[in-house]
Design a protein around this motif. Sequence first.
Motif, PDB file in Angstrom:
ATOM      1  N   ILE A 131      13.442-166.740 -89.129  1.00 27.33           N
ATOM      2  CA  ILE A 131      14.608-167.510 -89.319  1.00 27.33           C
ATOM      3  C   ILE A 131      15.061-166.995 -90.369  1.00 27.33           C
ATOM      4  CG2 ILE A 131      15.486-169.704 -90.242  1.00 27.33           C
ATOM      5  CD1 ILE A 131      14.469-170.155 -87.519  1.00 27.33           C
ATOM      6  N   GLY A 132      14.738-166.242 -91.546  1.00 26.41           N
ATOM      7  CA  GLY A 132      15.328-165.470 -92.244  1.00 26.41           C
ATOM      8  C   GLY A 132      15.847-164.397 -91.794  1.00 26.41           C
ATOM      9  N   HIS A 133      15.373-163.505 -90.684  1.00 25.04           N
ATOM     10  CA  HIS A 133      16.055-162.516 -90.201  1.00 25.04           C
ATOM     11  C   HIS A 133      17.174-163.031 -89.404  1.00 25.04           C
ATOM     12  CE1 HIS A 133      12.258-159.724 -90.292  1.00 25.04           C
ATOM     13  NE2 HIS A 133      13.032-160.002 -91.413  1.00 25.04           N
ATOM     14  N   LEU A 134      17.343-164.079 -88.852  1.00 26.66           N
ATOM     15  CA  LEU A 134      18.447-164.714 -88.040  1.00 26.66           C
ATOM     16  C   LEU A 134      19.710-165.001 -88.989  1.00 26.66           C
ATOM     17  CD1 LEU A 134      18.489-164.752 -85.088  1.00 26.66           C
ATOM     18  CD2 LEU A 134      18.093-167.235 -85.160  1.00 26.66           C
ATOM     19  N   GLN A 135      19.066-165.577 -90.198  1.00 22.01           N
ATOM     20  CA  GLN A 135      20.175-165.903 -91.333  1.00 22.01           C
ATOM     21  C   GLN A 135      20.790-164.521 -91.775  1.00 22.01           C
ATOM     22  OE1 GLN A 135      19.149-168.536 -94.622  1.00 22.01           O
ATOM     23  NE2 GLN A 135      19.820-167.140 -95.969  1.00 22.01           N
ATOM     24  N   ASN A 136      20.073-163.704 -91.846  1.00 24.01           N
ATOM     25  CA  ASN A 136      20.668-162.302 -92.445  1.00 24.01           C
ATOM     26  C   ASN A 136      21.433-161.458 -91.213  1.00 24.01           C
ATOM     27  OD1 ASN A 136      19.734-162.344 -94.862  1.00 24.01           O
ATOM     28  ND2 ASN A 136      17.843-161.093 -94.331  1.00 24.01           N
ATOM     29  N   LEU A 137      21.239-161.592 -89.845  1.00 22.03           N
ATOM     30  CA  LEU A 137      21.786-161.161 -88.783  1.00 22.03           C
ATOM     31  C   LEU A 137      23.242-161.950 -88.791  1.00 22.03           C
ATOM     32  CD1 LEU A 137      22.180-160.025 -86.076  1.00 22.03           C
ATOM     33  CD2 LEU A 137      21.169-161.997 -85.161  1.00 22.03           C
ATOM     34  N   TYR A 138      23.344-163.226 -89.060  1.00 20.27           N
ATOM     35  CA  TYR A 138      24.729-163.827 -89.338  1.00 20.27           C
ATOM     36  C   TYR A 138      25.628-163.315 -90.464  1.00 20.27           C
ATOM     37  CZ  TYR A 138      23.832-167.535 -85.838  1.00 20.27           C
ATOM     38  OH  TYR A 138      23.354-168.386 -84.714  1.00 20.27           O
ATOM     39  N   LEU A 139      24.677-163.153 -91.513  1.00 29.62           N
ATOM     40  CA  LEU A 139      25.690-162.913 -92.822  1.00 29.62           C
ATOM     41  C   LEU A 139      25.911-161.271 -92.839  1.00 29.62           C
ATOM     42  CD1 LEU A 139      23.722-165.230 -95.575  1.00 29.62           C
ATOM     43  CD2 LEU A 139      26.192-165.190 -94.505  1.00 29.62           C
ATOM     44  N   ARG A 140      24.911-160.582 -92.381  1.00 26.74           N
ATOM     45  CA  ARG A 140      25.162-159.270 -93.149  1.00 26.74           C
ATOM     46  C   ARG A 140      25.465-158.359 -91.688  1.00 26.74           C
ATOM     47  NH1 ARG A 140      19.786-157.400 -96.485  1.00 26.74           N
ATOM     48  NH2 ARG A 140      21.137-155.588 -96.360  1.00 26.74           N
ATOM     49  N   THR A 141      25.389-158.812 -90.334  1.00 31.47           N
ATOM     50  CA  THR A 141      25.881-158.201 -89.209  1.00 31.47           C
ATOM     51  C   THR A 141      27.093-158.586 -88.552  1.00 31.47           C
ATOM     52  OG1 THR A 141      23.479-157.225 -88.936  1.00 31.47           O
ATOM     53  CG2 THR A 141      25.023-157.143 -87.108  1.00 31.47           C
ATOM     54  N   ILE A 142      26.707-159.811 -88.042  1.00 28.17           N
ATOM     55  CA  ILE A 142      27.801-160.567 -87.330  1.00 28.17           C
ATOM     56  C   ILE A 142      29.082-160.748 -88.311  1.00 28.17           C
ATOM     57  CG2 ILE A 142      28.310-162.711 -85.989  1.00 28.17           C
ATOM     58  CD1 ILE A 142      25.663-162.554 -84.908  1.00 28.17           C
ATOM     59  N   PHE A 143      28.944-161.559 -89.214  1.00 33.33           N
ATOM     60  CA  PHE A 143      30.049-161.936 -90.112  1.00 33.33           C
ATOM     61  C   PHE A 143      30.692-160.529 -90.591  1.00 33.33           C
ATOM     62  CE2 PHE A 143      32.020-163.237 -94.065  1.00 33.33           C
ATOM     63  CZ  PHE A 143      32.780-164.300 -93.833  1.00 33.33           C
ATOM     64  N   PRO A 144      30.269-159.735 -91.285  1.00 30.66           N
ATOM     65  CA  PRO A 144      30.889-158.594 -91.855  1.00 30.66           C
ATOM     66  C   PRO A 144      31.660-157.791 -90.782  1.00 30.66           C
ATOM     67  CG  PRO A 144      28.837-158.855 -92.881  1.00 30.66           C
ATOM     68  CD  PRO A 144      28.720-159.566 -91.631  1.00 30.66           C
ATOM     69  N   ALA A 145      30.930-157.698 -89.448  1.00 35.12           N
ATOM     70  CA  ALA A 145      31.516-156.868 -88.255  1.00 35.12           C
ATOM     71  C   ALA A 145      32.834-157.527 -88.023  1.00 35.12           C
ATOM     72  CB  ALA A 145      30.584-156.801 -87.123  1.00 35.12           C
ATOM     73  N   ILE A 146      32.836-158.748 -87.621  1.00 37.29           N
ATOM     74  CA  ILE A 146      33.843-159.552 -86.916  1.00 37.29           C
ATOM     75  C   ILE A 146      35.014-159.318 -88.222  1.00 37.29           C
ATOM     76  CG2 ILE A 146      34.749-161.675 -86.377  1.00 37.29           C
ATOM     77  CD1 ILE A 146      32.201-162.463 -85.064  1.00 37.29           C
ATOM     78  N   LEU A 147      34.770-159.650 -89.392  1.00 38.63           N
ATOM     79  CA  LEU A 147      35.525-159.477 -90.489  1.00 38.63           C
ATOM     80  C   LEU A 147      36.387-158.266 -90.699  1.00 38.63           C
ATOM     81  CD1 LEU A 147      36.970-160.813 -92.759  1.00 38.63           C
ATOM     82  CD2 LEU A 147      35.113-160.586 -94.303  1.00 38.63           C
ATOM     83  N   SER A 148      35.609-157.204 -90.636  1.00 36.25           N
ATOM     84  CA  SER A 148      36.163-155.647 -90.770  1.00 36.25           C
ATOM     85  C   SER A 148      37.074-155.445 -89.432  1.00 36.25           C
ATOM     86  CB  SER A 148      34.964-154.848 -90.810  1.00 36.25           C
ATOM     87  OG  SER A 148      34.191-154.826 -89.596  1.00 36.25           O
ATOM     88  N   TYR A 149      36.504-155.833 -88.192  1.00 34.35           N
ATOM     89  CA  TYR A 149      37.368-155.543 -87.278  1.00 34.35           C
ATOM     90  C   TYR A 149      38.655-156.441 -87.135  1.00 34.35           C
ATOM     91  CZ  TYR A 149      33.104-153.732 -84.883  1.00 34.35           C
ATOM     92  OH  TYR A 149      32.040-152.972 -84.806  1.00 34.35           O
ATOM     93  N   LEU A 150      38.840-157.531 -87.805  1.00 35.74           N
ATOM     94  CA  LEU A 150      40.151-158.229 -88.071  1.00 35.74           C
ATOM     95  C   LEU A 150      41.073-157.559 -88.966  1.00 35.74           C
ATOM     96  CD1 LEU A 150      39.096-161.927 -87.677  1.00 35.74           C
ATOM     97  CD2 LEU A 150      40.526-160.809 -86.208  1.00 35.74           C
ATOM     98  N   VAL A 151      40.418-157.365 -89.912  1.00 35.68           N
ATOM     99  CA  VAL A 151      41.036-156.577 -91.085  1.00 35.68           C
ATOM    100  C   VAL A 151      41.622-155.202 -90.670  1.00 35.68           C
ATOM    101  CG1 VAL A 151      40.838-155.434 -93.368  1.00 35.68           C
ATOM    102  CG2 VAL A 151      39.763-157.638 -92.845  1.00 35.68           C
ATOM    103  N   GLY A 152      40.860-154.557 -89.767  1.00 37.99           N
ATOM    104  CA  GLY A 152      41.171-153.348 -89.576  1.00 37.99           C
ATOM    105  C   GLY A 152      42.374-153.406 -88.484  1.00 37.99           C
ATOM    106  N   PHE A 153      42.214-154.580 -87.576  1.00 33.77           N
ATOM    107  CA  PHE A 153      43.592-154.894 -86.601  1.00 33.77           C
ATOM    108  C   PHE A 153      44.583-155.149 -87.375  1.00 33.77           C
ATOM    109  CE2 PHE A 153      45.708-158.104 -84.508  1.00 33.77           C
ATOM    110  CZ  PHE A 153      46.056-157.392 -83.007  1.00 33.77           C
ATOM    111  N   PHE A 154      44.636-155.771 -88.262  1.00 31.77           N
ATOM    112  CA  PHE A 154      45.968-156.203 -88.998  1.00 31.77           C
ATOM    113  C   PHE A 154      46.526-155.043 -89.606  1.00 31.77           C
ATOM    114  CE2 PHE A 154      44.344-160.742 -89.114  1.00 31.77           C
ATOM    115  CZ  PHE A 154      45.084-161.020 -88.086  1.00 31.77           C
ATOM    116  N   VAL A 155      45.605-154.108 -90.369  1.00 30.38           N
ATOM    117  CA  VAL A 155      46.099-152.882 -91.119  1.00 30.38           C
ATOM    118  C   VAL A 155      46.820-152.029 -90.131  1.00 30.38           C
ATOM    119  CG1 VAL A 155      45.466-150.642 -91.977  1.00 30.38           C
ATOM    120  CG2 VAL A 155      44.179-152.950 -92.850  1.00 30.38           C
TER     121      VAL A 155
END
Length: 581
Positions: A131-155
């Motif tokens: 469960i801890g790994h799944l929490q980190n999967l959301y916070l450290r992989t899924i969330f940053p990846a989506i955020l960075s792709y959106l920021v990159g798209f707007f740039v």
Amino acid sequence: MMNKKFSWKNDHWIKPYLAQYKWNFLLAIFLGVIMFFCGGALMFYAGYTIDKAATRPENILMIYVPIVLMRAVGIGRPLFRYLERLVSHNWILRVTSSLRRRLFYIAERNTSAVGSSFQTGSILSLLTDDIGHLQNLYLRTIFPAILSYLVGFFVVILLGLFSWPLAGAIAILLVAELVLVPFFSLLKQAAVRTKEKEEKAQLYTEFTDQVLGAGDWKISGRRDAFFNQTKETLKSLGQHEKKSGKFDWARDFGLEFIFGLMAVALLYFTNQTLTNNQEAANYVGAVVLALFPLSDAFIPVGQGIEEWHTYSDSVKHLNELKVPENRLPAQQYLDPAFAGTLRVSDISFTYPKEDYPIIQNFSLTLKRGQKAALIGPSGAGKSTILQLILGDLKPNQGTVTLDHLNVLKLQRERSKLFSVLNQEPFLFNTTIYENLKMANSDATTDQMMEILEKVQLADFVNSLPKKLDTEVAEAGARFSGGQKERLALARVLLQDTPIVLLDEPTVGLDPLTEQKLLNLVFEVLKNKTVVWVTHHLQGVKYMNEVLFFKDGKVTMQGNPHDLFKHNEHFHQLYLMDQGLI
């Protein structure tokens, strides 16, 4: 490109919660984008203000507006950063709370008082690591990846409004920064990360052996082997971690270098297009500086995606869990005060994937207040019968009824009809009062003390400084084995069910303590229907019937007093058990 152990198509532990809490997730993403926008805008206005001030404007009011905007986005950046963290962590806590509730539900459906489909270690591993790994999967992989792709798209879109060649160059570099390098890192490190996990698991096993087997190592005289056991594993793990560290450094350097190329490209294009006059030249430094805060969005993606190797096994473990289907019939009500005859009629049971039945054609009838002992070696099926009586298991053949009602139809009322006293009763890390309260939420302090008096614990509890408010310590460490059983017996009495199932409650106790506890148990349960699983004959004098098991079959059955008089085999067994021959 993902680990082949995991399939998004069959996932039911990641996608459902992204959908369930999508608005919280989207709000966190939106706040993250605004935060990075404020960071870029802060550097933009700061650069413009410096350049504009360096040209000696005719009036301070010429740079007043960018100063105000710089202050606004300067306040906005930490504000939106705080709000983004607040929303994203609220989101992930909601998700993990749902994950844990779901895992507890599955465990509860697969676990009973007398048996479990899970091992303790596997449940702890799921609750802590997975469960801890799944929490980190959301916070450290899924969330940053989506955020960075959106920021990159707007740039890219914003730069496209200014210069499409520049936007194209930045887009190519962003693809390398956010896609090529992270996924190359994922593939390159697959074997190393897998090896590290294997070695860490091996090291855990070796350390467990060392700690739990320290006494035996010392007695054997193999002290050197004790200390050298883990050296090779530690050395190999250290080498792999060093190799991973070097690769991570090289990857991060490559990501920083690509980001530097973006700055160079931006500087080149702005110098080519914004140096025709002084006013336009004031924007050169501002535009380039606006890029640098975005490194916090782009650089972490490489590390986050590479960590998929850490999370993939956890996701696989959770996706392998099956929620038991609720196949219970329509539930009925039976008043515990009038519950009478417990009848087990010709039941047989075979565990899934087993070739032979563990219970074969077993029958037992007990009227209210009668008692039966199930006797036999380990693995004979005694505890399985208790699970069948409780309704945790459904027989392949035959029925278990209480007053002609199938116990499967009484599961909603089960806690009012059946109680269980285990061989290892669990005491929760709270007070004696709370441990008793769980058996009957309406029980008063006076009722608790009355019950403790019956189980011969009242004097001990009264001798404690805080009495009922005394902490029992983790797993009841404050109590001896006999005291734990007495406290568990008190819970059974407070629960006050007509039927009590005893699953070897005296195992591990010395003979004197065992006999005292058995005398006490059957004294306080004299008006209850009792089914008692045991491995020897001490205490069978209290029984109306004893049944001997071997290989799932009853080999001898009857009233213990009659068997003692008329069955030579039973007579000899009883004398041997009592140490009389």
